[in-house]
Design an enzyme around this catalytic site. Structure first.
Site, PDB file in Angstrom:
ATOM      1  N   ASP A 199       0.895  -1.145   0.000  1.00  0.00           N
ATOM      2  CA  ASP A 199       0.000   0.000   0.000  1.00  0.00           C
ATOM      3  C   ASP A 199       0.937   1.199   0.000  1.00  0.00           C
ATOM      4  O   ASP A 199       1.573   1.495   1.020  1.00  0.00           O
ATOM      5  CB  ASP A 199      -0.891   0.032   1.249  1.00  0.00           C
ATOM      6  CG  ASP A 199      -1.867   1.198   1.191  1.00  0.00           C
ATOM      7  OD1 ASP A 199      -1.449   2.296   0.772  1.00  0.00           O
ATOM      8  OD2 ASP A 199      -3.038   1.028   1.550  1.00  0.00           O
ATOM      9  N   HIS A 200       1.058   1.867  -1.157  1.00  0.00           N
ATOM     10  CA  HIS A 200       2.142   2.855  -1.257  1.00  0.00           C
ATOM     11  C   HIS A 200       1.948   4.022  -0.290  1.00  0.00           C
ATOM     12  O   HIS A 200       2.893   4.739   0.003  1.00  0.00           O
ATOM     13  CB  HIS A 200       2.343   3.317  -2.705  1.00  0.00           C
ATOM     14  CG  HIS A 200       1.343   4.308  -3.206  1.00  0.00           C
ATOM     15  ND1 HIS A 200       0.093   3.953  -3.651  1.00  0.00           N
ATOM     16  CD2 HIS A 200       1.402   5.647  -3.339  1.00  0.00           C
ATOM     17  CE1 HIS A 200      -0.551   5.038  -4.042  1.00  0.00           C
ATOM     18  NE2 HIS A 200       0.210   6.083  -3.868  1.00  0.00           N
ATOM     19  N   ASP A 230     -10.983   1.549  -4.453  1.00  0.00           N
ATOM     20  CA  ASP A 230      -9.686   2.011  -4.953  1.00  0.00           C
ATOM     21  C   ASP A 230      -8.906   2.764  -3.875  1.00  0.00           C
ATOM     22  O   ASP A 230      -7.673   2.697  -3.843  1.00  0.00           O
ATOM     23  CB  ASP A 230      -9.923   2.931  -6.170  1.00  0.00           C
ATOM     24  CG  ASP A 230      -8.629   3.386  -6.830  1.00  0.00           C
ATOM     25  OD1 ASP A 230      -7.788   2.516  -7.126  1.00  0.00           O
ATOM     26  OD2 ASP A 230      -8.456   4.601  -7.039  1.00  0.00           O
ATOM     27  N   HIS A 276      -5.871   2.837   1.201  1.00  0.00           N
ATOM     28  CA  HIS A 276      -5.080   4.003   1.619  1.00  0.00           C
ATOM     29  C   HIS A 276      -5.708   4.741   2.814  1.00  0.00           C
ATOM     30  O   HIS A 276      -5.036   5.024   3.806  1.00  0.00           O
ATOM     31  CB  HIS A 276      -4.907   4.983   0.457  1.00  0.00           C
ATOM     32  CG  HIS A 276      -4.324   4.376  -0.780  1.00  0.00           C
ATOM     33  ND1 HIS A 276      -3.379   3.386  -0.748  1.00  0.00           N
ATOM     34  CD2 HIS A 276      -4.541   4.618  -2.099  1.00  0.00           C
ATOM     35  CE1 HIS A 276      -3.037   3.047  -1.987  1.00  0.00           C
ATOM     36  NE2 HIS A 276      -3.744   3.781  -2.823  1.00  0.00           N
TER      37      HIS A 276
END
Ligand code: NDP
Ligand code: BG6
Length: 484
Positions: free
Chosen positions: A177-178, A235, A240
């Site tokens: 998960d950037h 998304d 995030h």
């Protein structure tokens, strides 16, 4: 003050999907930048793999183009690029065929760390895991890096976890998960647990509410086909925003270590209350001109997918009961802005008279742009003329505080790939965490699918649908402004 760079151990990193968009825009430039900073040992090797008919030379040309186009900061010049290309190789491989895997095996060395980056569509993840095992390309020190989306719902995430864990142990699986690799996200933990100041106030007794905003000014751009099957909830929120919420709300882990941190995040997800229909607002952006709306971009006039969502989330535990977390994210909004704002309660009693309204402090943790932190405090207005109060920001923009050093801070992908090589899973999602997040998201989605409700339209460049403002107004609160 120069950034500290500790070189990692020698490694072979195979990028499955090495010719794809993610490899070109993020992974390869990230590795190049790490080399420029001195973090890659001379023995590092990077092997791209895909079906495209390329050889080492053609792939090196592809990599040169990618880093020239996508790596502006921290370049180390033409010589640096040429040095980087020397560690690049390529193998033509179709995941479903057998021969490519045998050839790939010949590239791999026995005495170095081996990592496989699954930078391909999610439908290939399981097959890759099976082929790696079948062709004996792995041992129990091998790491695999799995890109998002990790499933579309709880059932598919469970199935994927089962496929991967048949071939690999959990300690070998790095689910990206950037957002967890962003500098400020880690700083959130440093601020909370490295200072004595905030933690005693970090609870429902002192915090009125928390706002988490991830606003984007861009639309779905070229990703309409993927996005229309996903939407903002899947998304962005499931991964995030959920991670931001967890790091803000979790209890202090006993130590900064992979399982200690992930155990605490999991407890937060499990404590999330179901969100009733009145507590979320979905939206879809309109165009500024004909042909420019969400429906045009995804080429689906009947789409009911949301490009915006705002939710009121309650956490049913001792620390947070009664303090809502408001989340919102969307595309084509007024500006690109991501922040976590912790709004503290007003002082219990004012000793000051007059027009100044008592205002609670606000701690703003800004992810982008201008990473940094601001604490809004009340002070006396300077000068004579009595006791007048004003609010000022105590600002710590990292670019100002850290000067030149900020240009050399690794971006999310640089940090996360280096963590894979180091074997540190702290900033990666564990299987049970991902499943718990889907377990919370699924019923919310199921309800709106059942109701057949369409997302509300909102103007490009706005803050989302009007109803999202109401989500806070009805609680006597207001969203912070979306601005860059
Ligand atoms: P692309 O479609 O651009 O690239 C896919 C890559 O996979 C290509 O290199 C393709 O090369 C290769 N590939 C496809 N089929 C096979 C096969 N059968 N055997 C071997 N290689 C194959 O996708 P992206 O790079 O955009 O995305 C990759 C992953 O990263 C996806 O899971 C995506 O969800 C995720 N992701 C992407 C982001 C982005 O910004 N692009 C952001 C976040 C996540 P070839 O056709 O030559 O085989
Ligand atoms: C990705 C989403 O995971 O994150 C995109 O798929 C989104 O839709 C992107 O645009 C946002 O990332 P960042 O780092 O630009 O905020």
């Amino acid at each position: 003050m120069a950034a500290t760079t500790i070189p990692v151990d020698p490694f072979d990193l195979v990028i499955l999907g090495g010719t794809g968009d993610l490899a070109r825009r993020k992974i390869l430039p990230a590795l190049y930048r790490r080399m420029c900073s001195g973090q890659l040992p001379p023995e590092a090797r990077i092997i791209g793999a895909a079906r495209a008919d390329m050889n080492q030379k053609k792939f090196r040309d592809f990599v040169r183009k990618a880093i020239t186009e996508f790596s502006t900061a921290s370049p180390c010049g033409d010589e640096g690029i040429e040095n980087f290309l020397k560690i690049i190789d390529y193998e033509q491989l179709d995941v479903f065929a057998e021969d490519g895997w045998k050839r790939l095996k010949k590239h791999l060395r026995k005495d170095v760390i081996t990592a496989f980056y699954f930078s391909v569509g999610p439908s290939l993840f399981g097959e890759i895991a099976r082929k790696l095992t079948k062709h004996k390309l792995t041992d129990d020190t091998t790491r695999i890096v799995v890109e998002k989306p990790f499933g579309r719902d709880l059932a598919s995430a469970k199935a994927l976890n089962a496929e991967l864990t048949t071939c690999f142990d959990e300690h070998q699986i790095y689910r990206i998960d950037h957002y967890l690799g962003k500098e400020t996200v880690q700083n959130l933990m440093a601020v909370r647990f490295g200072n004595a100041l905030f933690e005693p106030l970090w609870n429902a007794q002192h915090v009125d509410h928390v706002q988490i905003t991830v606003a984007e000014d861009l639309g779905v751009e070229g990703r309409g086909a993927y996005y229309d099957k996903s939407g903002a909830m899947r998304d962005m929120v499931q991964n995030h925003l959920m991670q931001l919420l967890c790091l803000t709300a979790m209890e202090p882990p006993a130590k900064y270590g992979a399982d200690a941190v992930r155990d605490e995040k999991l407890k937060v997800i499990r404590a999330l209350e179901p969100v009733p229909p009145g507590d979320y607002v979905r939206g879809q952006y309109l165009g500024e001109k004909p042909g420019d709306s969400y429906l045009d971009h995804v080429n689906n006039p009947d789409s009911t997918t949301e490009s915006f969502i705002a939710l009121k989330v309650n956490i049913a535990n001792w620390r947070w009961a009664g303090t809502p977390f408001y989340l919102r994210t969307g595309k084509r909004l007024r500006a690109r802005m991501s922040e976590i704002a912790v709004i503290f309660k007003d002082p219990p009693h004012s000793i000051f008279e007059g027009e100044f309204n008592r205002k609670g402090n606000v701690l703003i943790i800004r992810l982008q742009p201008d990473e940094g932190m601001t604490l809004r405090v009340t002070i006396k207005e300077p000068g004579p003329g009595g006791m007048r109060l004003m609010e000022v920001p105590l600002d710590m923009t990292f670019a100002e505080a850290l000067g030149e050093q900020i240009a050399f801070l690794p971006d999310a992908y640089e940090r996360l790939i280096m963590d894979v090589i180091r074997g540190d899973q702290t900033l990666f999602m564990r299987g049970d965490e991902v499943e718990a997040a889907w377990g919370w998201v699924d019923p919310i989605r199921a309800e709106w699918i059942k109701s057949g409700a369409r997302p509300l339209p909102y103007d490009t460049g706005s803050s989302g649908p009007e109803d999202s403002l109401m989500l806070l107004h009805r609680d006597g609160r207001r969203w912070r402004k979306i601005k860059s």
